[in-house]
Write an enzyme that holds these catalytic residues in place. Structure first.
Site, short mmCIF file in Angstrom:
data_model
loop_
_atom_site.label_atom_id
_atom_site.label_comp_id
_atom_site.label_asym_id
_atom_site.label_seq_id
_atom_site.Cartn_x
_atom_site.Cartn_y
_atom_site.Cartn_z
N LYS A 1 2.84 -0.50 -11.27
CA LYS A 1 3.60 0.17 -10.22
C LYS A 1 3.16 -0.34 -8.85
O LYS A 1 2.06 -0.06 -8.40
CB LYS A 1 3.39 1.69 -10.27
CG LYS A 1 4.48 2.42 -9.50
CD LYS A 1 4.13 3.84 -9.15
CE LYS A 1 3.62 4.00 -7.77
NZ LYS A 1 4.46 3.46 -6.69
N GLY B 1 -5.93 1.70 -3.76
CA GLY B 1 -5.19 2.50 -2.79
C GLY B 1 -6.14 3.41 -2.05
O GLY B 1 -7.34 3.12 -1.93
N SER B 2 -5.61 4.53 -1.57
CA SER B 2 -6.42 5.41 -0.74
C SER B 2 -7.42 6.21 -1.58
O SER B 2 -7.20 6.47 -2.77
CB SER B 2 -5.50 6.37 0.02
OG SER B 2 -4.81 7.17 -0.91
N GLU C 1 -10.35 1.16 -6.72
CA GLU C 1 -10.69 0.38 -5.51
C GLU C 1 -10.06 1.13 -4.34
O GLU C 1 -8.84 1.13 -4.19
CB GLU C 1 -10.11 -1.04 -5.60
CG GLU C 1 -10.60 -1.84 -6.79
CD GLU C 1 -12.08 -2.18 -6.70
OE1 GLU C 1 -12.64 -2.16 -5.59
OE2 GLU C 1 -12.67 -2.46 -7.75
N CYS D 1 -8.44 -3.70 3.52
CA CYS D 1 -9.52 -2.74 3.24
C CYS D 1 -10.87 -3.31 3.65
O CYS D 1 -11.83 -2.56 3.80
CB CYS D 1 -9.51 -2.39 1.76
SG CYS D 1 -9.62 -3.86 0.73
N GLU E 1 -11.05 6.33 7.97
CA GLU E 1 -10.32 5.06 7.86
C GLU E 1 -9.03 5.12 8.67
O GLU E 1 -8.20 6.01 8.47
CB GLU E 1 -9.99 4.78 6.39
CG GLU E 1 -9.36 3.40 6.20
CD GLU E 1 -8.97 3.11 4.75
OE1 GLU E 1 -8.37 3.98 4.10
OE2 GLU E 1 -9.27 1.99 4.28
P1 NAD Z 1 -1.91 5.04 -1.48
O1 NAD Z 1 -3.09 5.61 -2.17
O2 NAD Z 1 -1.05 5.94 -0.71
O3 NAD Z 1 -0.94 4.34 -2.57
C1 NAD Z 1 -1.40 3.32 -3.44
C2 NAD Z 1 -0.50 3.31 -4.66
O4 NAD Z 1 -0.67 4.53 -5.36
C3 NAD Z 1 0.99 3.19 -4.37
O5 NAD Z 1 1.59 2.39 -5.36
C4 NAD Z 1 1.46 4.62 -4.48
O6 NAD Z 1 2.82 4.75 -4.80
C5 NAD Z 1 0.59 5.11 -5.61
N1 NAD Z 1 0.44 6.57 -5.64
C6 NAD Z 1 0.55 7.46 -4.62
N2 NAD Z 1 0.39 8.72 -5.09
C7 NAD Z 1 0.14 8.61 -6.42
C8 NAD Z 1 -0.11 9.55 -7.45
N3 NAD Z 1 -0.11 10.87 -7.22
N4 NAD Z 1 -0.33 9.10 -8.70
C9 NAD Z 1 -0.34 7.78 -8.96
N5 NAD Z 1 -0.07 6.83 -8.03
C10 NAD Z 1 0.16 7.25 -6.77
O7 NAD Z 1 -2.46 3.83 -0.63
P2 NAD Z 1 -1.64 2.90 0.37
O8 NAD Z 1 -1.35 3.68 1.60
O9 NAD Z 1 -0.54 2.24 -0.37
O10 NAD Z 1 -2.73 1.77 0.68
C11 NAD Z 1 -3.69 1.85 1.68
C12 NAD Z 1 -5.02 2.25 1.10
O11 NAD Z 1 -5.43 1.31 0.11
C13 NAD Z 1 -6.14 2.22 2.14
O12 NAD Z 1 -6.94 3.37 1.96
C14 NAD Z 1 -6.93 0.97 1.78
O13 NAD Z 1 -8.28 0.99 2.17
C15 NAD Z 1 -6.79 0.94 0.31
N6 NAD Z 1 -7.06 -0.39 -0.22
C16 NAD Z 1 -8.23 -0.58 -0.91
C17 NAD Z 1 -8.53 -1.85 -1.39
C18 NAD Z 1 -9.81 -2.12 -2.16
O14 NAD Z 1 -9.89 -3.17 -2.79
N7 NAD Z 1 -10.78 -1.23 -2.14
C19 NAD Z 1 -7.63 -2.90 -1.19
C20 NAD Z 1 -6.46 -2.64 -0.48
C21 NAD Z 1 -6.18 -1.38 -0.01
#
Ligand code: NAD
Length: 478
Positions: free
Chosen positions: A172, A225-226, A247, A281, A382
């Site tokens: 996804k 993600g977050s 991550e 990130c 962040e």
């Molecule tokens: P997000 O957590 O909002 O979304 C990430 C993904 O998770 C998306 O595909 C989203 O649709 C999905 N998602 C959202 N709610 C969900 C749920 N309830 N169940 C399952 N999936 C769900 O993050 P974002 O805003 O897309 O990305 C930014 C964040 O990602 C920042 O915090 C950044 O630091 C982090 N990030 C971390 C790394 C790493 O390697 N540590 C790399 C890139 C980004």
């Protein structure tokens, strides 16, 4: 209007809900595509396809799996211009950056894991009267969930090792940037990836994402993600005993000692602060500078930052493109306001930019803030945008204390020519990755990931192949 479909069992399909969502070009603020907004039925259908494909794919020879992955890598490379343009339009990042970094890296991910699987081996332990050998088998159907900041780059970073190890996948991408994931499915068709081996589900996280986390058949979730969503996924998936790799967010310190190679540090620090609009990130959003260098660094840094051109992502001389979405643009603005409330002084930037003809896009000047307490909210939460703070420190111990004062622990950049100091500081900062006199210098064989609220587990190299396999030990006595 372009329509972005799910990819289930080798077919491009609308959601069974028949619902779709707007996809916005952040450089203009205009809707340019529609993407499927999937539900749990779509996830069930993807699972059925992936589950049916598992036996065939897991029994496909390593040579054949490797060949298909490397073919995908070749096709990504041959479509560099198309994919880079799609990424730039979808995400707002400069086109040159997508061409130089995002798309080549997506290709490298498939090439790397296509090769790595041919070198992946498990252990044996022998005794005089017995031998133990460990078999590593693919898990079954696994899920890969990725964010919007490096869309194809991070999507493929998960999918490639999962497939290489013999799993079938439900992936996804972020609903904010779904386009290159869709284009990848066409490449997989062309490369001869069997039907059902990769399935892509689009849509909102709290709908299709939650359906993935809750699905009892899915054996593992690799999530980037977050921190907030990572914690939510863990709360659902952990009691179901799924394997989890998380991550998450970061608030990375960039520690600059007075004995550094100044010119190199200055050049790289501009990049580590504002590359991809600060939406990586690993960006060093907290710049900690030894006090004797503080005044000089402040003034030299600001001169360089003021030269960064903000604007049309498609223009060759643009250094800072558009932020990814209106919601994120507003979040970053709210943090600039918070920094002022917390007593911060804006040395440069801080304003919205409205490039001619792109007035509805989401542009913010690269922003440099000083005079904030090292542990205030601006310095510990962040922001994930083109905003950095500069804070002076007097001693090595103080630098380490400031570096460790957030809940995050992803990466740290360190600038010094003193080898002993390098060893001491690297050992004492609470992070998963330390870069010394460099930034974002990636070797795909190394373990990648964070500590504290930045995540659990490691990606990269054999770590990823270990995550996507289950070891079984067999002991024979003779
Ligand atoms: P997000 O957590 O909002 O979304 C990430 C993904 O998770 C998306 O595909 C989203 O649709 C999905 N998602 C959202 N709610 C969900 C749920 N309830 N169940 C399952 N999936 C769900 O993050 P974002 O805003 O897309 O990305 C930014 C964040 O990602 C920042 O915090 C950044 O630091 C982090 N990030 C971390 C790394 C790493 O390697 N540590 C790399 C890139 C980004």
């Amino acid at each position: 209007m372009v329509e972005i479909f799910n990819y289930i069992n080798g077919e491009h399909l609308k959601s069974t809900s028949n619902e779709s969502m707007d996809v916005i070009n952040p450089s203009t603020g205009e809707v340019y595509a529609q993407v499927a907004n999937s539900n749990s039925t779509d996830v069930d259908n993807a699972y059925a396809a992936a589950n049916a494909a598992f036996e065939g794919w897991s029994n496909t020879s390593i040579t054949e799996r490797s060949r298909i992955l490397i073919r995908i890598a070749d096709l990504i490379e041959s479509q560099l211009d198309t994919l880079a343009m799609a990424e730039s339009v979808d995400n707002g990042k400069p086109l040159w950056l997508a061409k130089k970094v995002d798309i080549p890296r997506a290709s490298s991910n498939f090439r790397f894991f296509g090769n790595a699987i041919t070198q992946f081996a498990s252990e044996s332990h022998s005794n005089p009267n017995s031998i133990n050998y460990t078999v590593r088998s693919p898990l079954g159907v696994v899920a890969c969930i990725s964010p919007w900041n490096l869309p194809l780059y991070l999507f493929t970073w998960k999918i490639a090792p999962a497939l290489a190890a013999g799993n079938t996948v439900i992936a996804k991408p972020s609903e904010v940037t779904p386009m290159t994931a869709y284009l990848l499915t066409k490449i997989c068709d062309e490369a001869g990836l069997p039907k059902g081996v990769l399935n892509v589900i689009h849509g909102q996280g709290h709908r299709s994402g939650d359906a993935i986390s809750n699905h009892k058949g899915i054996k593992a979730i690799s999530f980037t993600g977050s921190t907030k969503v990572g914690a939510h996924i863990a709360s659902i998936a952990a009691p179901k005993f799924k394997k989890l790799s998380l991550e998450l967010g970061g608030k990375n310190p960039n520690i600059i000692f007075a004995d550094c190679d100044y010119d190199k540090m200055l050049k790289v620090t501009v990049n580590s602060s504002f590359a991809n609009q600060g939406q990586i990130c690993l960006c060093g959003s907290r710049i900690l500078v030894e006090r004797k260098l503080y005044d000089k660094f402040r003034s030299d840094f600001v001169v360089k930052v003021k030269h960064l051109k903000v604007g049309n992502p498609l223009a060759e001389d643009t250094k800072v493109g558009a932020l990814v979405s209106k919601a994120h643009f507003e979040k970053v603005q709210s943090y600039i306001e918070l920094a002022k409330e917390e007593g911060g002084k804006i040395l440069c930037g801080g304003n919205v930019v409205k490039p001619e003809g792109l007035e509805n896009g989401y542009y913010i000047e690269p922003t440099v803030i000083v005079d904030l307490p090292y542990n205030c909210r601006t310095n510990t939460e962040e922001i994930f945008g083109p905003v950095v703070t500069i804070t002076p420190f007097d001693t090595e111990e103080e630098a380490i204390q400031m570096a460790n004062c957030t809940d995050y622990g992803l990466s740290c950049t360190l600038w010094t020519t003193d080898l002993n100091k390098t060893q001491r500081v690297s050992k004492n900062v609470d992070v998963g990755i330390v870069w010394v006199n460099t930034w974002l210098n990636r070797d795909l064989r190394t373990p990648f990931g964070g500590v504290k609220n930045s995540g659990v587990g490691r990606e990269g190299g054999f770590e990823a192949l270990k995550f996507f396999t289950e070891p079984k030990n067999i002991c024979i006595e003779f």
